[in-house]
Design an enzyme around this catalytic site. Structure first.
Site, PDB file in Angstrom:
ATOM      1  N   ARG A 295      11.425 -26.461   1.487  1.00  0.00           N
ATOM      2  CA  ARG A 295       9.781 -27.249   2.249  1.00  0.00           C
ATOM      3  C   ARG A 295       9.413 -26.682   3.728  1.00  0.00           C
ATOM      4  NH1 ARG A 295       7.638 -31.272  -0.780  1.00  0.00           N
ATOM      5  NH2 ARG A 295       7.977 -32.689   0.898  1.00  0.00           N
TER       6      ARG A 295
ATOM      7  N   ASP B 210       5.710 -42.412   0.309  1.00  0.00           N
ATOM      8  CA  ASP B 210       5.430 -42.220  -0.548  1.00  0.00           C
ATOM      9  C   ASP B 210       6.041 -42.367  -2.424  1.00  0.00           C
ATOM     10  OD1 ASP B 210       3.082 -40.578  -2.772  1.00  0.00           O
ATOM     11  OD2 ASP B 210       3.576 -38.731  -1.667  1.00  0.00           O
TER      12      ASP B 210
ATOM     13  N   ASN C  84       8.081 -38.608  -7.375  1.00  0.00           N
ATOM     14  CA  ASN C  84       8.981 -38.120  -6.321  1.00  0.00           C
ATOM     15  C   ASN C  84      10.157 -38.286  -7.026  1.00  0.00           C
ATOM     16  OD1 ASN C  84       6.470 -37.058  -5.260  1.00  0.00           O
ATOM     17  ND2 ASN C  84       5.814 -39.086  -3.492  1.00  0.00           N
TER      18      ASN C  84
ATOM     19  N   ASP D 186      10.006 -36.143  -1.575  1.00  0.00           N
ATOM     20  CA  ASP D 186       8.982 -36.385  -0.647  1.00  0.00           C
ATOM     21  C   ASP D 186       9.345 -37.509   0.497  1.00  0.00           C
ATOM     22  OD1 ASP D 186       8.143 -33.840  -2.286  1.00  0.00           O
ATOM     23  OD2 ASP D 186       6.639 -35.291  -3.114  1.00  0.00           O
TER      24      ASP D 186
ATOM     25  N   GLU E  30       7.503 -36.646   3.760  1.00  0.00           N
ATOM     26  CA  GLU E  30       6.761 -36.219   4.968  1.00  0.00           C
ATOM     27  C   GLU E  30       5.865 -38.036   5.115  1.00  0.00           C
ATOM     28  OE1 GLU E  30       5.053 -33.370   3.158  1.00  0.00           O
ATOM     29  OE2 GLU E  30       4.055 -34.453   1.570  1.00  0.00           O
TER      30      GLU E  30
END
Length: 391
Positions: free
Chosen positions: A76, A242, A247, A260, A262
């Site tokens: 990532r 998220d 995900n 995920d 972020e």
């Protein structure tokens, strides 16, 4: 069926993967013991989900303590700054830290974390490497409500997947941590509450992302969010950010990895709950309104999600209409930014009516009118009648 421009996967990178590969091999050789002689397979990009941080897949082998080691890996990394990133900042170190914290404090399946590299010199951007978990996520492109293994699954299996997914959110929210331990997740925008900072952060993201080309619908929606801001936003927890089934990787409808992070932050529980519910509404709307298809109307219904969460945690979700509007606006801001990215990569021409950059504009309009939830109730009742008739 929706126009291909509306549902096609936007380009996510303009990097030379061969160059990244060679630099990755050099970096890995420096991280491993002398004589490891690492070999890295050709890099590939996941085909179905994710349009923000760049995600690259590879297999690595090396020698360690006289034995051959092998790892299926995921990188990532921050997208190239000249490639119109979706978000203004990418804190890869924060993602690594929150995944470490969550993995240590609760039982949800977080991917195996291998290496964190905050220095941008090796690959041209900060990145981290984690192990690749088995399983598949319900796809975004094409949406899982149009064609997917989840659409074809038995309703009882879909229910198992749903309940396991809501339980993941409940576990994350149940993590006990001191304010000092999660201070790195606090958003930097000013505000007297985590939700106020979250909203101010979203406004700043919107102003940055539209590059001076305002979206009238989103402007009206931000006014609504201000006018209806909750007097008591509720207690703060670690927010995944998220929280959606796209995900999560699943094997036999059971989660194997939660991905995920972020958008992770500190905020009210309803940020994640409403996001999980709304994102399914968004994909369901693509299937029904654009595709003329039934979608999956019995999946992630708000009444089911909120009721299960209350059973698991003892917390009754509050201000749910507000947080669902917030989710729709948040997703609208992301879509408006992605439209600029598509224009940059030559994948679309920006419309004269910039409201059209928000694929779910009709949903936001109904929310602002106050008719959204009545229409959902009618659709749910219709779906239930159809199922009873079929039986």
């Amino acid at each position: 069926m929706a126009d291909s421009d509306e549902v096609a996967r936007p380009q996510v990178s303009n990097r030379d993967l061969n160059e990244v590969h060679d630099r990755l091999v050099s970096w890995l050789a420096g991280r491993l013991p002398d004589g490891a002689d690492p070999h890295v397979s050709e890099l590939s990009i996941p085909a179905t989900n994710g349009m923000s941080s760049e995600t690259l897949l590879f297999d690595a082998t090396w020698t360690e303590d006289g034995a051959t080691r092998a790892e299926r890996c995921v990188v990532r990394m921050r997208p190239a700054l000249e490639a119109k990133p979706v978000f203004p900042t990418y804190d890869l170190d924060k993602q690594y830290r929150v995944m470490t914290l969550v993995g240590e404090r609760c039982g949800i399946p977080v991917p195996k974390l291998l290496w964190n590299e905050p220095d941008e010199a090796p690959l041209g951007a900060p990145f981290f490497v984690m192990g690749r978990a088995d399983g598949a996520a319900p796809p975004d492109v094409m949406p899982y409500t149009i064609d997917s293994w989840l659409l074809k699954a038995d309703p009882a299996d879909r229910r198992r997947l749903q309940e396991a997914s809501v339980a993941i959110v409940a576990e994350i929210h149940g993590i006990e941590a001191t304010p000092e331990e999660i201070a790195f997740l606090q958003l930097e925008q000013p505000g007297d509450s985590a939700l106020r900072r979250h909203l101010n952060d979203l406004k700043a993201f919107y102003e940055w992302g539209i590059e001076g080309r305002r979206v009238p619908l989103l402007d009206r929606a931000f006014t609504w969010l201000e006018d209806n801001f909750p007097e008591d936003p509720g207690a703060d927890v670690i927010s995944w950010g998220d929280a959606r089934i796209g995900n999560i990787l699943y094997v036999d409808f059971a989660p194997t990895a939660v991905l995920d992070w972020e958008m992770a932050a500190v905020g009210p529980r309803e940020l994640d709950l409403a996001w999980m519910v709304f994102i399914h509404d968004f994909f369901q709307d693509i299937a029904t309104r654009y595709g003329g298809l039934p979608g999956i109307p019995d999946l992630l219904r708000r009444e089911d999600v909120y009721a299960q969460y209350e059973r698991l945690t003892g917390h009754t979700p509050v201000n749910t209409h507000y947080f669902e509007v917030y989710s729709a606006v948040r997703h609208g801001v992301v879509m408006a930014r992605i439209a600029h990215r598509q224009e940059f990569f030559g994948e679309r021409v920006m419309p004269e009516d910039l409201d059209e950059t928000v694929l779910h504009r009709a949903l936001i309009e109904k929310m602002l009118e106050g008719t959204y939830w009545d229409s959902l109730s009618a659709a749910t009742e219709s779906a239930g009648t159809t199922e009873e008739t079929a039986q």
